[in-house]
Motif scaffolding. Structure first.
Motif, PDB file in Angstrom:
ATOM      1  N   SER A 206     -15.137  95.095  14.798  1.00  0.00           N
ATOM      2  CA  SER A 206     -14.111  95.305  15.820  1.00  0.00           C
ATOM      3  C   SER A 206     -13.070  96.306  15.329  1.00  0.00           C
ATOM      4  O   SER A 206     -12.949  96.564  14.124  1.00  0.00           O
ATOM      5  CB  SER A 206     -13.434  93.979  16.154  1.00  0.00           C
ATOM      6  N   GLU A 207     -12.310  96.868  16.264  1.00  0.00           N
ATOM      7  CA  GLU A 207     -11.290  97.853  15.910  1.00  0.00           C
ATOM      8  C   GLU A 207     -10.232  97.251  14.989  1.00  0.00           C
ATOM      9  O   GLU A 207      -9.745  97.904  14.069  1.00  0.00           O
ATOM     10  CB  GLU A 207     -10.632  98.410  17.178  1.00  0.00           C
ATOM     11  N   GLY A 208      -9.881  95.988  15.251  1.00  0.00           N
ATOM     12  CA  GLY A 208      -8.885  95.332  14.401  1.00  0.00           C
ATOM     13  C   GLY A 208      -9.361  95.205  12.964  1.00  0.00           C
ATOM     14  O   GLY A 208      -8.609  95.472  12.018  1.00  0.00           O
ATOM     15  N   THR A 209     -10.629  94.805  12.795  1.00  0.00           N
ATOM     16  CA  THR A 209     -11.207  94.688  11.455  1.00  0.00           C
ATOM     17  C   THR A 209     -11.295  96.057  10.793  1.00  0.00           C
ATOM     18  O   THR A 209     -10.995  96.218   9.606  1.00  0.00           O
ATOM     19  CB  THR A 209     -12.608  94.056  11.538  1.00  0.00           C
ATOM     20  N   LYS A 210     -11.690  97.052  11.570  1.00  0.00           N
ATOM     21  CA  LYS A 210     -11.823  98.413  11.047  1.00  0.00           C
ATOM     22  C   LYS A 210     -10.481  98.932  10.533  1.00  0.00           C
ATOM     23  O   LYS A 210     -10.404  99.534   9.453  1.00  0.00           O
ATOM     24  CB  LYS A 210     -12.367  99.329  12.140  1.00  0.00           C
ATOM     25  N   GLU A 211      -9.408  98.696  11.281  1.00  0.00           N
ATOM     26  CA  GLU A 211      -8.082  99.154  10.861  1.00  0.00           C
ATOM     27  C   GLU A 211      -7.627  98.447   9.587  1.00  0.00           C
ATOM     28  O   GLU A 211      -7.031  99.062   8.697  1.00  0.00           O
ATOM     29  CB  GLU A 211      -7.075  98.918  11.986  1.00  0.00           C
ATOM     30  N   ALA A 212      -7.925  97.145   9.503  1.00  0.00           N
ATOM     31  CA  ALA A 212      -7.542  96.394   8.307  1.00  0.00           C
ATOM     32  C   ALA A 212      -8.290  96.914   7.079  1.00  0.00           C
ATOM     33  O   ALA A 212      -7.710  97.088   5.999  1.00  0.00           O
ATOM     34  CB  ALA A 212      -7.827  94.909   8.517  1.00  0.00           C
ATOM     35  N   ILE A 213      -9.583  97.185   7.246  1.00  0.00           N
ATOM     36  CA  ILE A 213     -10.397  97.681   6.130  1.00  0.00           C
ATOM     37  C   ILE A 213      -9.991  99.103   5.764  1.00  0.00           C
ATOM     38  O   ILE A 213      -9.962  99.472   4.587  1.00  0.00           O
ATOM     39  CB  ILE A 213     -11.892  97.586   6.487  1.00  0.00           C
ATOM     40  N   LEU A 214      -9.649  99.923   6.767  1.00  0.00           N
ATOM     41  CA  LEU A 214      -9.187 101.289   6.496  1.00  0.00           C
ATOM     42  C   LEU A 214      -7.966 101.271   5.587  1.00  0.00           C
ATOM     43  O   LEU A 214      -7.865 102.051   4.632  1.00  0.00           O
ATOM     44  CB  LEU A 214      -8.872 101.998   7.811  1.00  0.00           C
ATOM     45  N   VAL A 216      -7.136  98.950   3.460  1.00  0.00           N
ATOM     46  CA  VAL A 216      -7.562  98.529   2.119  1.00  0.00           C
ATOM     47  C   VAL A 216      -8.222  99.689   1.380  1.00  0.00           C
ATOM     48  O   VAL A 216      -7.973  99.922   0.191  1.00  0.00           O
ATOM     49  CB  VAL A 216      -8.532  97.330   2.219  1.00  0.00           C
ATOM     50  N   MET A 217      -9.062 100.453   2.089  1.00  0.00           N
ATOM     51  CA  MET A 217      -9.772 101.567   1.460  1.00  0.00           C
ATOM     52  C   MET A 217      -8.808 102.661   1.002  1.00  0.00           C
ATOM     53  O   MET A 217      -8.969 103.240  -0.078  1.00  0.00           O
ATOM     54  CB  MET A 217     -10.803 102.148   2.434  1.00  0.00           C
ATOM     55  N   GLU A 297     -10.776  84.625   1.710  1.00  0.00           N
ATOM     56  CA  GLU A 297      -9.405  84.123   1.866  1.00  0.00           C
ATOM     57  C   GLU A 297      -8.505  85.194   2.478  1.00  0.00           C
ATOM     58  O   GLU A 297      -7.415  85.494   1.970  1.00  0.00           O
ATOM     59  CB  GLU A 297      -8.853  83.650   0.518  1.00  0.00           C
ATOM     60  N   ASP A 298      -9.006  85.793   3.568  1.00  0.00           N
ATOM     61  CA  ASP A 298      -8.265  86.792   4.354  1.00  0.00           C
ATOM     62  C   ASP A 298      -7.960  88.076   3.583  1.00  0.00           C
ATOM     63  O   ASP A 298      -7.095  88.862   3.990  1.00  0.00           O
ATOM     64  CB  ASP A 298      -6.952  86.197   4.896  1.00  0.00           C
ATOM     65  N   LYS A 299      -8.668  88.298   2.480  1.00  0.00           N
ATOM     66  CA  LYS A 299      -8.540  89.561   1.750  1.00  0.00           C
ATOM     67  C   LYS A 299      -9.920  90.190   1.626  1.00  0.00           C
ATOM     68  O   LYS A 299     -10.936  89.500   1.665  1.00  0.00           O
ATOM     69  CB  LYS A 299      -7.934  89.336   0.359  1.00  0.00           C
ATOM     70  N   TYR A 300      -9.938  91.506   1.473  1.00  0.00           N
ATOM     71  CA  TYR A 300     -11.198  92.229   1.369  1.00  0.00           C
ATOM     72  C   TYR A 300     -11.401  92.698  -0.071  1.00  0.00           C
ATOM     73  O   TYR A 300     -10.503  93.294  -0.677  1.00  0.00           O
ATOM     74  CB  TYR A 300     -11.208  93.432   2.317  1.00  0.00           C
ATOM     75  N   TYR A 301     -12.608  92.422  -0.594  1.00  0.00           N
ATOM     76  CA  TYR A 301     -12.926  92.784  -1.971  1.00  0.00           C
ATOM     77  C   TYR A 301     -14.214  93.618  -2.006  1.00  0.00           C
ATOM     78  O   TYR A 301     -15.141  93.393  -1.218  1.00  0.00           O
ATOM     79  CB  TYR A 301     -13.110  91.534  -2.831  1.00  0.00           C
TER      80      TYR A 301
END
Length: 307
Positions: A206-214, A216-217, A297-301
């Motif tokens: 989803s766009e929301g997930t994509k923005e969150a991962i962007l 982080v990257m 736990e709501d963080k991306y690794y």
């Protein structure tokens, strides 16, 4: 009273028994002696394995050294100076067998310089001869014959073309020493593999997930190009695995594009395109990474990272 008649027992069974016993003893003795001379099959197999490994390692050493020899020869062979043909031939003497005439018909103002050579294929042609295909990069200097000596020297420093040259070089090996046995053949370079690239296909996040991962990257790559392994480990799923970054040799400029696929509820496949800058010459270089990402736990690794 009748006399009792005594019957003599036959000794034949005892004789047969003794014969069988001695036969068995002799058989066992002969078998035991035979094993003294017969080599253990396990030992024989291990000996064969050890011999194969030794021969294989020796062959690899010959191939490595032979390839290096061919690369060194290639650099000398393709470096020409029309004003010093004698010096050119002297350089080649240490490589070629005596009956090969390497005289070339070249103009006085010919000048080339091979500055790199890479042996990319070795093919055995007999027990001690092989050919090595070498790709060299060569500077071809452009000098007009009518130019003055000063102009020629200046032009040599700046006016040249770089071209790739491929040679197939015949080599002989004897007792760890090498020799060029014939004229190097100019060959075409190998074509790149004709492979159809199939883009990764899957369910995009989803766009929301994509923005969150962007986000982080971007944070990760800023640290990856400037930080130390300890700082980088903060973004890794397994923080005990050391990932060394570029430590300021290159600088993160921008994240240009990102595609995020959701494989499972908490696992993602991310394709990132970004730009970095060479801190030495200021050149901006495009990069692309493919990353296996895990949400925990709501963080991306980062689990895996490749190009």
């Amino acid at each position: 009273m009748k006399d009792k008649v005594l019957k003599l027992k036959s000794t034949m069974p005892q004789k047969i028994g003794k014969i069988l016993l001695w036969t068995l003893v002799v058989f066992l003795l002969l078998r035991g002696i035979g094993t003294l001379f017969k080599q253990d099959e396990t030992v024989t197999a291990q000996t064969l394995i050890n011999s194969y490994v030794k021969d294989s390692e020796a062959k690899k050493t010959v191939e490595f050294q032979g390839k290096a020899f061919a690369e060194s020869f290639c650099l000398e062979y393709l470096t020409l100076n029309g004003r010093d043909t004698e010096g050119y031939l002297k350089r080649l003497v240490g490589y070629i067998q005596k009956d090969i005439d390497m005289n070339m018909n070249m103009l006085t103002d010919v000048r080339t310089e091979a500055f790199s050579a890479d042996g990319y294929k070795l093919m055995w042609t007999s027990d001690n001869t092989f050919t090595v295909d070498v790709r060299a990069r060569v500077k071809y200097f452009n000098v007009e014959a009518s130019s003055s000596e000063l102009v020629k020297q200046n032009e040599l420093m700046k006016d040249y073309q770089i071209k790739d040259v491929c040679l197939r070089i015949p080599v002989l090996e004897k007792d760890g020493h090498f020799q060029i046995t014939g004229y190097p053949a100019f060959i075409p370079g190998e074509d790149k593999a004709n492979v159809e690239i199939k883009p990764y296909s899957g369910k995009e996040a989803s766009e929301g997930t994509k923005e969150a991962i962007l986000s982080v990257m971007e944070s990760f790559f800023k640290i990856y190009y400037t930080g130390n392994p300890g700082e980088i480990s903060y973004y890794m799923l397994d923080s005990t695995k050391t990932l060394k970054g570029l430590e300021g040799r290159y600088e993160f400029v921008s994240l240009n594009d990102i595609t995020v696929y959701q494989n499972t509820e908490n696992r993602y496949y991310v394709i990132v395109k970004l730009s970095i800058k060479d801190s030495t010459n200021g050149v901006t270089v495009p990069q692309q990474y493919k990353i296996d990402l895990v949400r925990k736990e709501d963080k991306y690794y980062i689990d895996k990272m490749n190009v």
